[in-house]
Motif scaffolding. Structure first.
Motif, PDB file in Angstrom:
ATOM      1  N   GLU A  86     -14.295   1.067-109.874  1.00  0.00           N
ATOM      2  CA  GLU A  86     -13.618   0.304-108.828  1.00  0.00           C
ATOM      3  C   GLU A  86     -13.535   1.067-107.503  1.00  0.00           C
ATOM      4  O   GLU A  86     -13.103   0.526-106.485  1.00  0.00           O
ATOM      5  N   ASP A 102     -11.685   5.469-101.930  1.00  0.00           N
ATOM      6  CA  ASP A 102     -11.703   6.776-102.591  1.00  0.00           C
ATOM      7  C   ASP A 102     -10.827   7.793-101.845  1.00  0.00           C
ATOM      8  O   ASP A 102     -11.044   8.053-100.671  1.00  0.00           O
ATOM      9  N   THR A 121      -8.511  10.093-117.221  1.00  0.00           N
ATOM     10  CA  THR A 121      -7.862  11.077-118.115  1.00  0.00           C
ATOM     11  C   THR A 121      -7.037  10.396-119.209  1.00  0.00           C
ATOM     12  O   THR A 121      -6.645  11.044-120.178  1.00  0.00           O
ATOM     13  N   ASP A 168     -11.419   4.804-119.830  1.00  0.00           N
ATOM     14  CA  ASP A 168     -11.258   6.227-119.524  1.00  0.00           C
ATOM     15  C   ASP A 168     -12.301   7.052-120.256  1.00  0.00           C
ATOM     16  O   ASP A 168     -12.357   7.076-121.487  1.00  0.00           O
ATOM     17  N   GLY A 194      -6.240   9.896-112.122  1.00  0.00           N
ATOM     18  CA  GLY A 194      -6.796   9.064-111.048  1.00  0.00           C
ATOM     19  C   GLY A 194      -5.784   8.608-110.013  1.00  0.00           C
ATOM     20  O   GLY A 194      -6.131   8.429-108.843  1.00  0.00           O
TER      21      GLY A 194
HETATM   22  N1  LIG Z   1      -0.706   2.876-121.287  1.00  0.00           N
HETATM   23  C1  LIG Z   1      -0.611   3.860-120.390  1.00  0.00           C
HETATM   24  N2  LIG Z   1      -1.195   3.706-119.197  1.00  0.00           N
HETATM   25  C2  LIG Z   1      -1.100   4.676-118.294  1.00  0.00           C
HETATM   26  C3  LIG Z   1      -0.387   5.854-118.574  1.00  0.00           C
HETATM   27  C4  LIG Z   1       0.217   5.996-119.822  1.00  0.00           C
HETATM   28  O1  LIG Z   1       0.869   7.002-120.133  1.00  0.00           O
HETATM   29  N3  LIG Z   1       0.063   4.966-120.712  1.00  0.00           N
HETATM   30  N4  LIG Z   1      -0.270   6.814-117.600  1.00  0.00           N
HETATM   31  C5  LIG Z   1      -0.407   6.389-116.252  1.00  0.00           C
HETATM   32  C6  LIG Z   1      -0.482   7.509-115.410  1.00  0.00           C
HETATM   33  S1  LIG Z   1       0.969   8.318-115.186  1.00  0.00           S
HETATM   34  C7  LIG Z   1      -1.593   7.880-114.801  1.00  0.00           C
HETATM   35  S2  LIG Z   1      -1.591   9.179-113.682  1.00  0.00           S
HETATM   36  C8  LIG Z   1      -2.852   7.211-114.984  1.00  0.00           C
HETATM   37  C9  LIG Z   1      -3.973   8.184-115.308  1.00  0.00           C
HETATM   38  O2  LIG Z   1      -5.098   7.492-115.181  1.00  0.00           O
HETATM   39  P1  LIG Z   1      -6.558   8.044-115.259  1.00  0.00           P
HETATM   40  O3  LIG Z   1      -6.610   9.490-114.978  1.00  0.00           O
HETATM   41  O4  LIG Z   1      -7.166   7.580-116.512  1.00  0.00           O
HETATM   42  O5  LIG Z   1      -7.179   7.350-114.009  1.00  0.00           O
HETATM   43  P2  LIG Z   1      -7.815   5.905-113.853  1.00  0.00           P
HETATM   44  O6  LIG Z   1      -7.314   5.041-114.931  1.00  0.00           O
HETATM   45  O7  LIG Z   1      -9.250   6.081-113.695  1.00  0.00           O
HETATM   46  O8  LIG Z   1      -7.151   5.486-112.493  1.00  0.00           O
HETATM   47  C10 LIG Z   1      -5.772   5.383-112.329  1.00  0.00           C
HETATM   48  C11 LIG Z   1      -5.492   4.773-110.960  1.00  0.00           C
HETATM   49  O9  LIG Z   1      -6.014   5.623-109.964  1.00  0.00           O
HETATM   50  C12 LIG Z   1      -6.947   4.929-109.139  1.00  0.00           C
HETATM   51  N5  LIG Z   1      -8.033   5.834-108.764  1.00  0.00           N
HETATM   52  C13 LIG Z   1      -8.912   6.428-109.571  1.00  0.00           C
HETATM   53  N6  LIG Z   1      -9.791   7.151-108.873  1.00  0.00           N
HETATM   54  C14 LIG Z   1      -9.469   7.006-107.597  1.00  0.00           C
HETATM   55  C15 LIG Z   1     -10.003   7.484-106.382  1.00  0.00           C
HETATM   56  N7  LIG Z   1     -11.099   8.290-106.343  1.00  0.00           N
HETATM   57  N8  LIG Z   1      -9.413   7.135-105.225  1.00  0.00           N
HETATM   58  C16 LIG Z   1      -8.334   6.305-105.215  1.00  0.00           C
HETATM   59  N9  LIG Z   1      -7.767   5.822-106.347  1.00  0.00           N
HETATM   60  C17 LIG Z   1      -8.328   6.157-107.506  1.00  0.00           C
HETATM   61  C18 LIG Z   1      -7.443   3.825-110.011  1.00  0.00           C
HETATM   62  O10 LIG Z   1      -7.995   2.760-109.268  1.00  0.00           O
HETATM   63  C19 LIG Z   1      -6.176   3.436-110.765  1.00  0.00           C
HETATM   64  O11 LIG Z   1      -5.371   2.618-109.957  1.00  0.00           O
HETATM   65  O12 LIG Z   1      -2.787   6.305-116.057  1.00  0.00           O
HETATM   66  C20 LIG Z   1      -1.610   5.494-116.028  1.00  0.00           C
HETATM   67  N10 LIG Z   1      -1.711   4.519-117.058  1.00  0.00           N
END
Ligand SMILES: Nc1nc2c(c(=O)[nH]1)N[C@H]1C(S)=C(S)[C@@H](COP(=O)(O)OP(=O)(O)OC[C@H]3O[C@@H](n4cnc5c(N)ncnc54)[C@H](O)[C@@H]3O)O[C@H]1N2
Ligand code: MOO
Length: 427
Positions: A203, A217, A265, A271, A313
């Motif tokens: 996305e 990003d 992560t 993920d 993320g």
């Molecule tokens: N069921 C659960 N869902 C989530 C949990 C949880 O404990 N249980 N933890 C939340 C937390 S806290 C976090 S932090 C995120 C970690 O997510 P990920 O590392 O897997 O990241 P993504 O799912 O890929 O993205 C999360 C969010 O960030 C945006 N994103 C990603 N990359 C970029 C970028 N380069 N620039 C701007 N934004 C970015 C992405 O679009 C998503 O909105 O997980 C939660 N969920």
């Protein structure tokens, strides 16, 4: 899950990259594994500090009641010219940096001298292409007849064998020049860690206005400068879709010391980080940290020895994890001794600071006067507060009362002046 303290201790204890003899031009930013000592006295020879005349001891002949010297031979054409020894009563032309000939007592600057020509010979001199032989006198008010005047004596800055730079010092651009002056061509350093950045997320877009289901990003633009501030050298920045195979291929092919990934992560089917690491046979060193935001952060070691730091993320979560773990991690790889690594500061809270639901809260804060306050907009998906924050404050589970000391970790690459500009929304 590790506590924040356990995670920081674990990364700080990682071994430094092995030290290697490195040409000076490639060594800037490295940490010295051995001291730098002068291989010659500094300077290594007596040199002139002025364009003018090297004067031997005068003969007792006077011209109009003043001392005089005979100029009989061509002088220095450039600072590399080595001149023959002077006899008593003789002078010879020198330029700034010329080794002064044996027998020199002082250097008379050209503007304090007068030459009465007897003959003109073709060679360069402090006064131009044609130099006259003749009789040299000094202006009466000149101080340049004092012995040693305008001579930089050998060893005045340092004797041979003097330690100029200590093991553990960062080789800044100036210190690299100091090593060259000390006579080194290579230095033994812990190299600057090579860092590869992989941002994941189908996305994520890098230009234009995002449609629903897209996001601009935040990491590709910011991480290289932040990594540079932490002492790493970014080799490549690559954006990947949420595809385990693509991520696995990048991780197995990497030549970096550290791979920084963003996103992926967590444990959803989108993920990719954990499945890709598992496919690589990686050892997981940290699997989440008890802090908010940033708790899904992950550290792994690939079979090749390359480390992988997986930043969550959510933008604020990713930056918080890099700030709290990236600095000690890169410091350890670089071989930075602990005190230089500790950029952490303590400030007094200017307001009550609420804790997170669980674990340590990492809160973007601004310094106002002598105290810190929340920068606001501190939800994990928000960026606006961080734009004017200088640090993440660590708020323990009991919260912080006004006036209590708070530990703050500066945001990498975010050097704000002592009185930062007010945010546009301040009244
Ligand atoms: N069921 C659960 N869902 C989530 C949990 C949880 O404990 N249980 N933890 C939340 C937390 S806290 C976090 S932090 C995120 C970690 O997510 P990920 O590392 O897997 O990241 P993504 O799912 O890929 O993205 C999360 C969010 O960030 C945006 N994103 C990603 N990359 C970029 C970028 N380069 N620039 C701007 N934004 C970015 C992405 O679009 C998503 O909105 O997980 C939660 N969920
Ligand atoms: O890391 Mo999440 O809050 O912990 O965004």
């Amino acid at each position: 899950m590790k506590s924040l303290q356990q995670a920081r201790e674990l990364v700080a204890a990682l071994p430094a990259l092995p030290a290697a003899d490195t040409p000076l031009q490639d060594a800037v930013g490295g940490i010295l594994a051995e001291p730098v000592r002068t291989r010659l006295p500094l300077p290594h020879t007596d040199t002139s500090a002025m364009d003018g005349w090297a004067l031997a001891a005068p003969r007792r002949q006077e011209v109009g009641g003043r001392l005089s010297w005979q100029v009989r031979r061509p002088g220095a054409e450039h600072p590399g010219t080595r001149l023959p020894a002077l006899e008593a009563g003789e002078a010879i032309g020198v330029v700034t940096g010329s080794p002064v000939p044996a027998g020199t007592v002082s250097v008379l600057r050209s503007e304090h001298s007068r030459l009465e020509p007897t003959d003109t010979v073709r060679h360069s001199s402090p006064e131009g292409e044609r130099e006259s032989t003749g009789t040299l006198t000094a202006l009466p008010e000149t101080p340049d007849l004092q012995p040693g005047r305008n001579i930089r004596p050998a060893g005045v800055e340092a004797p041979a064998g003097q330690e100029l730079l200590a093991a553990g010092d960062t080789l800044t651009p100036v210190r690299t020049a100091v090593a060259a002056v000390a006579g080194y061509d290579t230095v033994r350093i812990h190299p600057v860690p090579r860092v590869q950045i992989l941002t994941t997320g189908s996305e994520v877009i890098s230009a234009g206005l995002p449609e629903p289901g897209q996001v601009r990003d935040t990491f590709t633009l910011s991480l290289p400068g932040m990594v540079a501030d932490l002492g790493g050298a970014v080799t490549t920045v690559t954006r990947l879709d949420d595809d385990v195979t693509g991520l696995h291929e990048e991780l197995t092919a990497t030549a970096a010391h550290l791979v920084l990934t963003t996103g992926g992560t967590a444990h959803s089917r989108a993920d990719t980080l954990r499945p890709a690491l598992q496919r690589c046979g990686a050892e997981i060193l940290i699997d989440s940290v008890d802090m908010r935001p940033g708790h899904p952060v992950l550290l792994a070691r690939l079979p090749s020895g390359t480390l992988v730091l997986g930043l969550p993320g959510n933008p604020l979560a990713g930056f918080a994890a890099l700030t709290l773990l990236g600095r000690p991690l890169l410091g350890a790889l670089r071989g930075v001794p602990a005190p230089e690594c500790a950029e952490v500061f303590t400030a007094s809270a200017g307001e009550d600071l609420e804790p997170a639901r669980r674990g340590q809260r990492l809160l973007p804060v601004r310094r106002t006067g002598g105290s810190i306050r929340s920068a606001g907009f501190s939800r994990p998906h928000m960026m606006r507060g961080l734009a004017y924050a200088e640090a993440f404050a660590v708020i323990p589970p009991r919260g912080i009362q006004t006036g209590e000391p708070v530990t703050c970790h500066p945001v990498p690459g975010h050097h704000l002046p002592p009185h930062p500009r007010r945010a546009p929304w301040d009244d």
